[in-house]
Each structure stands twice: as structure tokens, then as C-alpha cells.
Design a protein around this motif. Structure first.
Motif, PDB file in Angstrom:
ATOM      1  N   MET A   1       0.836  -1.174   0.000  1.00  0.00           N
ATOM      2  CA  MET A   1       0.000   0.000   0.000  1.00  0.00           C
ATOM      3  C   MET A   1       0.884   1.242   0.000  1.00  0.00           C
ATOM      4  SD  MET A   1      -2.742  -1.737   0.431  1.00  0.00           S
ATOM      5  CE  MET A   1      -3.118  -3.314   1.091  1.00  0.00           C
ATOM      6  N   LYS A   2       0.589   2.143  -0.886  1.00  0.00           N
ATOM      7  CA  LYS A   2       1.375   3.367  -0.958  1.00  0.00           C
ATOM      8  C   LYS A   2       0.498   4.556  -0.599  1.00  0.00           C
ATOM      9  CE  LYS A   2       4.495   1.891  -4.584  1.00  0.00           C
ATOM     10  NZ  LYS A   2       4.986   2.137  -5.920  1.00  0.00           N
ATOM     11  N   ASN A   3       1.040   5.483   0.143  1.00  0.00           N
ATOM     12  CA  ASN A   3       0.426   6.779   0.348  1.00  0.00           C
ATOM     13  C   ASN A   3       1.251   7.772  -0.433  1.00  0.00           C
ATOM     14  OD1 ASN A   3      -1.734   6.227   2.092  1.00  0.00           O
ATOM     15  ND2 ASN A   3      -0.314   5.974   3.780  1.00  0.00           N
ATOM     16  N   VAL A   4       0.606   8.796  -0.930  1.00  0.00           N
ATOM     17  CA  VAL A   4       1.299   9.754  -1.774  1.00  0.00           C
ATOM     18  C   VAL A   4       1.111  11.156  -1.237  1.00  0.00           C
ATOM     19  CG1 VAL A   4       1.135   8.341  -3.832  1.00  0.00           C
ATOM     20  CG2 VAL A   4      -0.682   9.938  -3.324  1.00  0.00           C
ATOM     21  N   ALA A   5       1.960  12.060  -1.660  1.00  0.00           N
ATOM     22  CA  ALA A   5       1.853  13.466  -1.306  1.00  0.00           C
ATOM     23  C   ALA A   5       1.730  14.273  -2.583  1.00  0.00           C
ATOM     24  CB  ALA A   5       3.077  13.921  -0.521  1.00  0.00           C
ATOM     25  N   LEU A   6       0.888  15.285  -2.575  1.00  0.00           N
ATOM     26  CA  LEU A   6       0.692  16.148  -3.725  1.00  0.00           C
ATOM     27  C   LEU A   6       1.213  17.534  -3.393  1.00  0.00           C
ATOM     28  CD1 LEU A   6      -2.574  14.631  -3.531  1.00  0.00           C
ATOM     29  CD2 LEU A   6      -1.854  14.995  -5.865  1.00  0.00           C
ATOM     30  N   MET A   7       1.928  18.128  -4.316  1.00  0.00           N
ATOM     31  CA  MET A   7       2.459  19.463  -4.082  1.00  0.00           C
ATOM     32  C   MET A   7       2.352  20.278  -5.360  1.00  0.00           C
ATOM     33  SD  MET A   7       5.907  18.521  -1.987  1.00  0.00           S
ATOM     34  CE  MET A   7       6.457  17.355  -3.204  1.00  0.00           C
ATOM     35  N   GLY A   8       1.889  21.501  -5.281  1.00  0.00           N
ATOM     36  CA  GLY A   8       1.864  22.424  -6.412  1.00  0.00           C
ATOM     37  C   GLY A   8       2.635  23.671  -6.033  1.00  0.00           C
ATOM     38  N   LYS A   9       3.710  23.964  -6.705  1.00  0.00           N
ATOM     39  CA  LYS A   9       4.521  25.144  -6.383  1.00  0.00           C
ATOM     40  C   LYS A   9       4.122  26.296  -7.300  1.00  0.00           C
ATOM     41  CE  LYS A   9       7.123  23.250  -3.318  1.00  0.00           C
ATOM     42  NZ  LYS A   9       7.143  23.658  -1.964  1.00  0.00           N
ATOM     43  N   LYS A  10       4.150  27.507  -6.750  1.00  0.00           N
ATOM     44  CA  LYS A  10       3.767  28.674  -7.522  1.00  0.00           C
ATOM     45  C   LYS A  10       4.952  29.193  -8.329  1.00  0.00           C
ATOM     46  CE  LYS A  10       0.182  30.027  -4.355  1.00  0.00           C
ATOM     47  NZ  LYS A  10      -0.307  30.980  -3.395  1.00  0.00           N
ATOM     48  N   ILE A  11       4.818  29.160  -9.629  1.00  0.00           N
ATOM     49  CA  ILE A  11       5.793  29.726 -10.542  1.00  0.00           C
ATOM     50  C   ILE A  11       4.999  30.569 -11.522  1.00  0.00           C
ATOM     51  CG2 ILE A  11       7.441  29.240 -12.394  1.00  0.00           C
ATOM     52  CD1 ILE A  11       8.186  26.704 -10.948  1.00  0.00           C
ATOM     53  N   LYS A  12       5.459  31.747 -11.838  1.00  0.00           N
ATOM     54  CA  LYS A  12       4.708  32.663 -12.674  1.00  0.00           C
ATOM     55  C   LYS A  12       4.327  32.004 -14.007  1.00  0.00           C
ATOM     56  CE  LYS A  12       4.634  37.422 -14.077  1.00  0.00           C
ATOM     57  NZ  LYS A  12       5.239  38.713 -13.896  1.00  0.00           N
ATOM     58  N   GLY A  13       3.022  31.826 -14.216  1.00  0.00           N
ATOM     59  CA  GLY A  13       2.519  31.278 -15.468  1.00  0.00           C
ATOM     60  C   GLY A  13       2.472  29.761 -15.539  1.00  0.00           C
ATOM     61  N   ARG A  14       3.048  29.053 -14.601  1.00  0.00           N
ATOM     62  CA  ARG A  14       3.085  27.586 -14.621  1.00  0.00           C
ATOM     63  C   ARG A  14       2.832  27.030 -13.225  1.00  0.00           C
ATOM     64  NH1 ARG A  14       2.400  27.854 -19.233  1.00  0.00           N
ATOM     65  NH2 ARG A  14       3.944  27.856 -20.858  1.00  0.00           N
ATOM     66  N   LYS A  15       2.245  25.854 -13.190  1.00  0.00           N
ATOM     67  CA  LYS A  15       2.081  25.120 -11.932  1.00  0.00           C
ATOM     68  C   LYS A  15       2.626  23.726 -12.121  1.00  0.00           C
ATOM     69  CE  LYS A  15      -1.781  27.145  -9.515  1.00  0.00           C
ATOM     70  NZ  LYS A  15      -3.132  26.936  -9.026  1.00  0.00           N
ATOM     71  N   ARG A  16       3.243  23.225 -11.055  1.00  0.00           N
ATOM     72  CA  ARG A  16       3.735  21.850 -11.055  1.00  0.00           C
ATOM     73  C   ARG A  16       2.944  21.075 -10.027  1.00  0.00           C
ATOM     74  NH1 ARG A  16       9.807  23.233  -9.654  1.00  0.00           N
ATOM     75  NH2 ARG A  16       8.605  24.176  -7.995  1.00  0.00           N
ATOM     76  N   ILE A  18       3.178  17.414  -8.193  1.00  0.00           N
ATOM     77  CA  ILE A  18       4.130  16.333  -7.985  1.00  0.00           C
ATOM     78  C   ILE A  18       3.501  15.315  -7.052  1.00  0.00           C
ATOM     79  CG2 ILE A  18       6.412  15.743  -7.099  1.00  0.00           C
ATOM     80  CD1 ILE A  18       7.142  18.736  -7.601  1.00  0.00           C
ATOM     81  N   ILE A  19       3.561  14.061  -7.431  1.00  0.00           N
ATOM     82  CA  ILE A  19       3.120  12.983  -6.555  1.00  0.00           C
ATOM     83  C   ILE A  19       4.346  12.156  -6.203  1.00  0.00           C
ATOM     84  CG2 ILE A  19       1.746  10.891  -6.355  1.00  0.00           C
ATOM     85  CD1 ILE A  19      -0.384  12.179  -7.967  1.00  0.00           C
ATOM     86  N   THR A  20       4.548  11.995  -4.898  1.00  0.00           N
ATOM     87  CA  THR A  20       5.676  11.212  -4.409  1.00  0.00           C
ATOM     88  C   THR A  20       5.151  10.082  -3.535  1.00  0.00           C
ATOM     89  OG1 THR A  20       5.973  12.483  -2.371  1.00  0.00           O
ATOM     90  CG2 THR A  20       7.136  13.276  -4.329  1.00  0.00           C
ATOM     91  N   ASP A  21       5.984   9.076  -3.331  1.00  0.00           N
ATOM     92  CA  ASP A  21       5.617   8.049  -2.362  1.00  0.00           C
ATOM     93  C   ASP A  21       6.043   8.528  -0.974  1.00  0.00           C
ATOM     94  OD1 ASP A  21       8.350   7.644  -2.250  1.00  0.00           O
ATOM     95  OD2 ASP A  21       8.301   5.658  -3.148  1.00  0.00           O
ATOM     96  N   ILE A  22       5.848   7.693   0.046  1.00  0.00           N
ATOM     97  CA  ILE A  22       6.147   8.133   1.407  1.00  0.00           C
ATOM     98  C   ILE A  22       7.639   8.304   1.658  1.00  0.00           C
ATOM     99  CG2 ILE A  22       4.026   7.255   2.429  1.00  0.00           C
ATOM    100  CD1 ILE A  22       5.564   4.815   3.354  1.00  0.00           C
ATOM    101  N   MET A  23       8.475   7.788   0.767  1.00  0.00           N
ATOM    102  CA  MET A  23       9.919   7.962   0.877  1.00  0.00           C
ATOM    103  C   MET A  23      10.402   9.219   0.140  1.00  0.00           C
ATOM    104  SD  MET A  23      11.012   5.422   2.693  1.00  0.00           S
ATOM    105  CE  MET A  23      12.744   5.359   2.318  1.00  0.00           C
ATOM    106  N   GLY A  24       9.503   9.913  -0.572  1.00  0.00           N
ATOM    107  CA  GLY A  24       9.869  11.113  -1.308  1.00  0.00           C
ATOM    108  C   GLY A  24      10.287  10.858  -2.747  1.00  0.00           C
ATOM    109  N   ASN A  25      10.167   9.626  -3.228  1.00  0.00           N
ATOM    110  CA  ASN A  25      10.514   9.313  -4.617  1.00  0.00           C
ATOM    111  C   ASN A  25       9.426   9.815  -5.555  1.00  0.00           C
ATOM    112  OD1 ASN A  25      12.857   7.781  -3.854  1.00  0.00           O
ATOM    113  ND2 ASN A  25      11.463   6.167  -3.218  1.00  0.00           N
ATOM    114  N   LEU A  26       9.824  10.456  -6.648  1.00  0.00           N
ATOM    115  CA  LEU A  26       8.855  10.985  -7.604  1.00  0.00           C
ATOM    116  C   LEU A  26       8.121   9.855  -8.308  1.00  0.00           C
ATOM    117  CD1 LEU A  26      10.884  13.843  -9.309  1.00  0.00           C
ATOM    118  CD2 LEU A  26       8.991  14.079  -7.737  1.00  0.00           C
TER     119      LEU A  26
END
Length: 96
Positions: A1-16, A18-26
Motif C-alpha cells: 500500500m502506498k500513500n502519496v503526497a501532492l504538491m503544487g509550487k507557484k511559478i509565474k505562469g506555470r504550476k507543477r 508532484i506525486i511522491t511516495d512516502i519515501m519522497g521518490n517521484l
């Protein structure tokens, strides 16, 4: 079973997103125009992660992913996304 983390960073004109596993691997990275809200674009990223890694059983994200995204994941996959709310005080607070 994997849990994931979602992150969106603010960059002018673009959004990222990212989904990582609990170890931080992309696991998945998506970049799109900044005028699309996190609640709408989050489920595209989560769907891509579920297609590639079907063992994902839920995740967590910041307050930008509340609402439509959380409902989508609950209805389509029967999984829970834990959303951490914004800290209101100016002091450091441990989040659950």
C-alpha cells in the motif's frame, strides 16, 4: 500500500503537481498553465499516478486540493485524501 503526497509550487505562469511516495521518490510530475485551479488539475495527476501505480491507496495534500479533488478521489476510487489546513497563528504548530 502506498500513500502519496501532492504538491503544487507557484511559478509565474506555470504550476507543477508532484506525486511522491512516502519515501519522497517521484511518481508523477505534471506541469500546466497557472490559470487552472489545483482542485481541477489534481485529479488528472492522481489518475495518472493510479494508472501507473495501482497500489496507491490514498494520499495527502495541502489546502489547495480540498473540495472537488477530494470528492473525486472518494467517489471514483473509494480512497481518502488527507488535506492539511492552513496554520492560522503566527506560532509554529505541529500538524496532525
Amino acid at each position: 500500500m502506498k500513500n502519496v503526497a501532492l504538491m503544487g509550487k507557484k511559478i509565474k505562469g506555470r504550476k507543477r503537481h508532484i506525486i511522491t511516495d512516502i519515501m519522497g521518490n517521484l511518481l508523477v510530475v505534471k506541469v500546466h498553465a497557472a490559470n487552472i485551479h489545483d482542485t481541477m488539475s489534481g485529479y488528472h495527476v492522481y489518475q495518472a499516478a493510479k494508472n501507473k501505480y495501482p497500489s496507491i491507496k490514498g494520499g495527502c495534500g495541502d489546502a489547495g486540493y480540498r473540495g472537488i479533488f477530494v470528492v473525486f478521489v472518494k467517489v471514483k476510487y473509494g480512497e481518502v485524501i488527507d488535506v492539511s489546513e492552513r496554520i492560522k497563528s503566527r506560532e509554529w504548530v505541529i500538524l496532525p
